[in-house]
Write a protein that holds these residues in place. Structure first.
Motif, PDB file in Angstrom:
ATOM      1  N   MET A  15      59.320 -48.941 -63.876  1.00 35.40           N
ATOM      2  CA  MET A  15      59.965 -48.801 -62.567  1.00 35.40           C
ATOM      3  C   MET A  15      60.056 -50.173 -61.894  1.00 35.40           C
ATOM      4  SD  MET A  15      58.798 -46.411 -59.358  1.00 35.40           S
ATOM      5  CE  MET A  15      59.665 -46.470 -57.803  1.00 35.40           C
ATOM      6  N   MET A  16      61.167 -50.426 -61.214  1.00 40.90           N
ATOM      7  CA  MET A  16      61.388 -51.700 -60.540  1.00 40.90           C
ATOM      8  C   MET A  16      60.373 -51.896 -59.418  1.00 40.90           C
ATOM      9  SD  MET A  16      64.900 -53.010 -58.663  1.00 40.90           S
ATOM     10  CE  MET A  16      65.871 -52.986 -60.160  1.00 40.90           C
ATOM     11  N   ALA A  17      59.758 -53.097 -59.353  1.00 37.63           N
ATOM     12  CA  ALA A  17      58.802 -53.390 -58.289  1.00 37.63           C
ATOM     13  C   ALA A  17      59.467 -53.269 -56.926  1.00 37.63           C
ATOM     14  CB  ALA A  17      58.237 -54.799 -58.478  1.00 37.63           C
ATOM     15  N   GLN A  18      58.682 -52.876 -55.932  1.00 40.14           N
ATOM     16  CA  GLN A  18      59.248 -52.621 -54.616  1.00 40.14           C
ATOM     17  C   GLN A  18      59.349 -53.887 -53.771  1.00 40.14           C
ATOM     18  OE1 GLN A  18      56.917 -49.210 -53.080  1.00 40.14           O
ATOM     19  NE2 GLN A  18      58.758 -48.023 -53.472  1.00 40.14           N
ATOM     20  N   VAL A  19      60.293 -53.851 -52.830  1.00 40.95           N
ATOM     21  CA  VAL A  19      60.487 -54.945 -51.882  1.00 40.95           C
ATOM     22  C   VAL A  19      60.631 -54.351 -50.484  1.00 40.95           C
ATOM     23  CG1 VAL A  19      61.645 -56.448 -53.554  1.00 40.95           C
ATOM     24  CG2 VAL A  19      63.013 -54.939 -52.113  1.00 40.95           C
ATOM     25  N   TRP A  20      60.345 -55.167 -49.484  1.00 42.58           N
ATOM     26  CA  TRP A  20      60.628 -54.799 -48.099  1.00 42.58           C
ATOM     27  C   TRP A  20      61.964 -55.399 -47.688  1.00 42.58           C
ATOM     28  CZ3 TRP A  20      58.010 -52.412 -43.824  1.00 42.58           C
ATOM     29  CH2 TRP A  20      56.874 -51.689 -44.193  1.00 42.58           C
ATOM     30  N   ALA A  21      62.589 -54.795 -46.686  1.00 45.22           N
ATOM     31  CA  ALA A  21      63.839 -55.302 -46.129  1.00 45.22           C
ATOM     32  C   ALA A  21      63.641 -55.615 -44.656  1.00 45.22           C
ATOM     33  CB  ALA A  21      64.951 -54.273 -46.293  1.00 45.22           C
ATOM     34  N   VAL A  22      64.308 -56.655 -44.176  1.00 47.45           N
ATOM     35  CA  VAL A  22      64.336 -56.945 -42.745  1.00 47.45           C
ATOM     36  C   VAL A  22      65.782 -56.842 -42.277  1.00 47.45           C
ATOM     37  CG1 VAL A  22      62.305 -58.432 -42.941  1.00 47.45           C
ATOM     38  CG2 VAL A  22      64.562 -59.456 -42.978  1.00 47.45           C
ATOM     39  N   VAL A  23      65.954 -56.299 -41.079  1.00 48.15           N
ATOM     40  CA  VAL A  23      67.290 -56.029 -40.542  1.00 48.15           C
ATOM     41  C   VAL A  23      67.373 -56.597 -39.129  1.00 48.15           C
ATOM     42  CG1 VAL A  23      68.961 -54.244 -39.906  1.00 48.15           C
ATOM     43  CG2 VAL A  23      67.525 -53.946 -41.948  1.00 48.15           C
ATOM     44  N   PRO A  24      68.074 -57.723 -38.923  1.00 43.58           N
ATOM     45  CA  PRO A  24      68.241 -58.263 -37.570  1.00 43.58           C
ATOM     46  C   PRO A  24      69.260 -57.430 -36.800  1.00 43.58           C
ATOM     47  CG  PRO A  24      69.420 -59.632 -39.154  1.00 43.58           C
ATOM     48  CD  PRO A  24      68.696 -58.578 -39.954  1.00 43.58           C
ATOM     49  N   ALA A  25      68.885 -57.005 -35.598  1.00 43.99           N
ATOM     50  CA  ALA A  25      69.783 -56.178 -34.788  1.00 43.99           C
ATOM     51  C   ALA A  25      69.659 -56.542 -33.311  1.00 43.99           C
ATOM     52  CB  ALA A  25      69.463 -54.705 -34.994  1.00 43.99           C
ATOM     53  N   ALA A  26      69.452 -57.840 -33.042  1.00 46.54           N
ATOM     54  CA  ALA A  26      69.227 -58.242 -31.647  1.00 46.54           C
ATOM     55  C   ALA A  26      69.997 -59.486 -31.247  1.00 46.54           C
ATOM     56  CB  ALA A  26      67.734 -58.498 -31.424  1.00 46.54           C
ATOM     57  N   GLY A  27      70.847 -60.019 -32.127  1.00 49.79           N
ATOM     58  CA  GLY A  27      71.503 -61.294 -31.836  1.00 49.79           C
ATOM     59  C   GLY A  27      72.667 -61.164 -30.881  1.00 49.79           C
ATOM     60  N   ARG A  28      73.307 -62.282 -30.595  1.00 55.41           N
ATOM     61  CA  ARG A  28      74.481 -62.304 -29.728  1.00 55.41           C
ATOM     62  C   ARG A  28      75.628 -61.569 -30.398  1.00 55.41           C
ATOM     63  NH1 ARG A  28      72.754 -67.680 -29.350  1.00 55.41           N
ATOM     64  NH2 ARG A  28      74.371 -68.370 -30.761  1.00 55.41           N
ATOM     65  N   GLY A  29      76.574 -61.113 -29.565  1.00 54.60           N
ATOM     66  CA  GLY A  29      77.750 -60.442 -30.092  1.00 54.60           C
ATOM     67  C   GLY A  29      77.465 -59.060 -30.621  1.00 54.60           C
ATOM     68  N   ALA A  30      76.461 -58.380 -30.032  1.00 51.01           N
ATOM     69  CA  ALA A  30      76.067 -57.073 -30.535  1.00 51.01           C
ATOM     70  C   ALA A  30      76.983 -55.947 -30.067  1.00 51.01           C
ATOM     71  CB  ALA A  30      74.627 -56.763 -30.113  1.00 51.01           C
ATOM     72  N   ARG A  31      77.932 -56.227 -29.151  1.00 53.07           N
ATOM     73  CA  ARG A  31      78.806 -55.189 -28.629  1.00 53.07           C
ATOM     74  C   ARG A  31      80.272 -55.536 -28.889  1.00 53.07           C
ATOM     75  NH1 ARG A  31      74.511 -55.569 -25.145  1.00 53.07           N
ATOM     76  NH2 ARG A  31      73.647 -53.626 -24.337  1.00 53.07           N
ATOM     77  N   PHE A  32      81.116 -54.514 -29.001  1.00 60.48           N
ATOM     78  CA  PHE A  32      82.560 -54.738 -28.909  1.00 60.48           C
ATOM     79  C   PHE A  32      83.152 -53.650 -28.019  1.00 60.48           C
ATOM     80  CE2 PHE A  32      83.540 -51.399 -31.913  1.00 60.48           C
ATOM     81  CZ  PHE A  32      82.663 -51.521 -32.961  1.00 60.48           C
ATOM     82  N   GLY A  33      83.326 -53.972 -26.756  1.00 59.73           N
ATOM     83  CA  GLY A  33      83.870 -53.019 -25.807  1.00 59.73           C
ATOM     84  C   GLY A  33      82.824 -51.990 -25.413  1.00 59.73           C
ATOM     85  N   GLY A  34      82.689 -51.754 -24.120  1.00 61.10           N
ATOM     86  CA  GLY A  34      81.722 -50.772 -23.665  1.00 61.10           C
ATOM     87  C   GLY A  34      80.319 -51.341 -23.596  1.00 61.10           C
ATOM     88  N   GLU A  35      79.393 -50.480 -23.181  1.00 56.41           N
ATOM     89  CA  GLU A  35      78.017 -50.906 -22.962  1.00 56.41           C
ATOM     90  C   GLU A  35      77.105 -50.629 -24.155  1.00 56.41           C
ATOM     91  OE1 GLU A  35      76.825 -52.625 -20.339  1.00 56.41           O
ATOM     92  OE2 GLU A  35      78.948 -52.789 -19.857  1.00 56.41           O
ATOM     93  N   VAL A  36      77.549 -49.820 -25.094  1.00 59.48           N
ATOM     94  CA  VAL A  36      76.687 -49.421 -26.208  1.00 59.48           C
ATOM     95  C   VAL A  36      76.724 -50.474 -27.311  1.00 59.48           C
ATOM     96  CG1 VAL A  36      76.211 -47.649 -27.944  1.00 59.48           C
ATOM     97  CG2 VAL A  36      77.084 -46.985 -25.689  1.00 59.48           C
ATOM     98  N   PRO A  37      75.592 -51.035 -27.706  1.00 58.95           N
ATOM     99  CA  PRO A  37      75.591 -51.963 -28.853  1.00 58.95           C
ATOM    100  C   PRO A  37      76.181 -51.265 -30.077  1.00 58.95           C
ATOM    101  CG  PRO A  37      73.478 -52.002 -27.726  1.00 58.95           C
ATOM    102  CD  PRO A  37      74.247 -50.860 -27.143  1.00 58.95           C
ATOM    103  N   LYS A  38      76.918 -52.029 -30.870  1.00 58.11           N
ATOM    104  CA  LYS A  38      77.675 -51.387 -31.952  1.00 58.11           C
ATOM    105  C   LYS A  38      76.786 -50.645 -32.940  1.00 58.11           C
ATOM    106  CE  LYS A  38      77.959 -55.660 -34.641  1.00 58.11           C
ATOM    107  NZ  LYS A  38      78.854 -56.717 -35.150  1.00 58.11           N
ATOM    108  N   GLN A  39      75.540 -51.105 -33.119  1.00 61.97           N
ATOM    109  CA  GLN A  39      74.691 -50.418 -34.094  1.00 61.97           C
ATOM    110  C   GLN A  39      74.296 -49.007 -33.649  1.00 61.97           C
ATOM    111  OE1 GLN A  39      73.838 -53.301 -32.589  1.00 61.97           O
ATOM    112  NE2 GLN A  39      71.656 -53.378 -32.041  1.00 61.97           N
TER     113      GLN A  39
END
Length: 232
Positions: A1-25
């Protein structure tokens, strides 16, 4: 079985919105926020052990989950840039993730990642001394514009690739490369760029064209269409 890895996900940088108040994520597609679709794609792979999310410090929409899909899900306060958020997430990884372990970095707004792409990235990237990124060859004709908006030249597209995510590097090596770029006042636009500044040459692993980043309302509609095509 393939050894496991962790993932990191940046979701706080500039440009997080396109129209409206809700961040796109947090915009909903198919009854779930975009970020949840991204977590689904990552954590569906058996080799991904868990995820660290780098969120805005005042994020009121994060539900405070500590696990998802039966795997640990950690959150930390991100920074003002992508690189700062990735660094914060790397520091928040569990102690079980060693300095020389590989870590995935994936965009929060790239929800259409295929398991086959992740398979190939992990297999080839962990066999490379530096690591690897998913990427796609440039297929369009490229034009260089002049100051007046006219075409100055047609640029050769051979050997040009579009960088995608995930990107796979060793934890300590990536942290030091990002810190060095920040210390030099350089804002890197992806993790590979930070490694390249150290004279290193990450491997390009060709990924699917539909692993796109949601940056406009049209991209959101495209993901909705892609989601509708998936088997029930």
């Amino acid at each position: 079985m393939m050894a496991q890895v962790w993932a990191v996900v940046p979701a706080a940088g500039r440009g997080a919105r396109f129209g409206g108040e809700v961040p796109k994520q947090y915009l909903e597609v198919g009854g779930k926020p975009l970020l949840v679709h991204t977590l689904d794609a990552l954590l569906a792979h058996p080799a991904v052990a868990g995820v660290v999310l780098a969120l805005a410090g005042d994020d009121p929409r994060w539900p405070g989950w500590h696990e998802y899909a039966g795997k640990p899900l950690l959150a930390c306060a991100g920074g003002d840039s992508r690189a700062a958020s990735v660094l914060a997430a790397l520091e928040a990884l569990p102690e079980s993730v060693r300095a020389d372990d590989f870590v995935l970095v994936h965009d929060a707004a790239r929800p259409n990642l295929a398991l086959s792409d992740l398979d190939r990235l992990l297999e080839l990237g962990r066999a490379d001394p530096v690591g690897a990124i998913l990427a796609a060859p440039v297929r369009d004709t490229l034009k260089r514009a002049g100051d007046d908006g006219g075409i100055d030249a047609t640029e050769p597209r051979e050997r040009l690739w579009r960088a995608l995510t995930p990107q796979l590097f060793r934890r300590l090596q990536l942290s030091r490369a990002l810190q060095a770029a920040a210390g030099a006042g350089i804002e890197v636009t992806d993790e590979a760029m930070a490694l390249e500044r150290q004279g290193l040459r990450p491997l390009l692993v060709e990924g699917r064209e539909d692993n796109f980043k949601v940056t406009t309302p049209a991209d959101l509609a495209r993901f909705e269409f892609e989601l509708s095509r998936r088997p029930l």
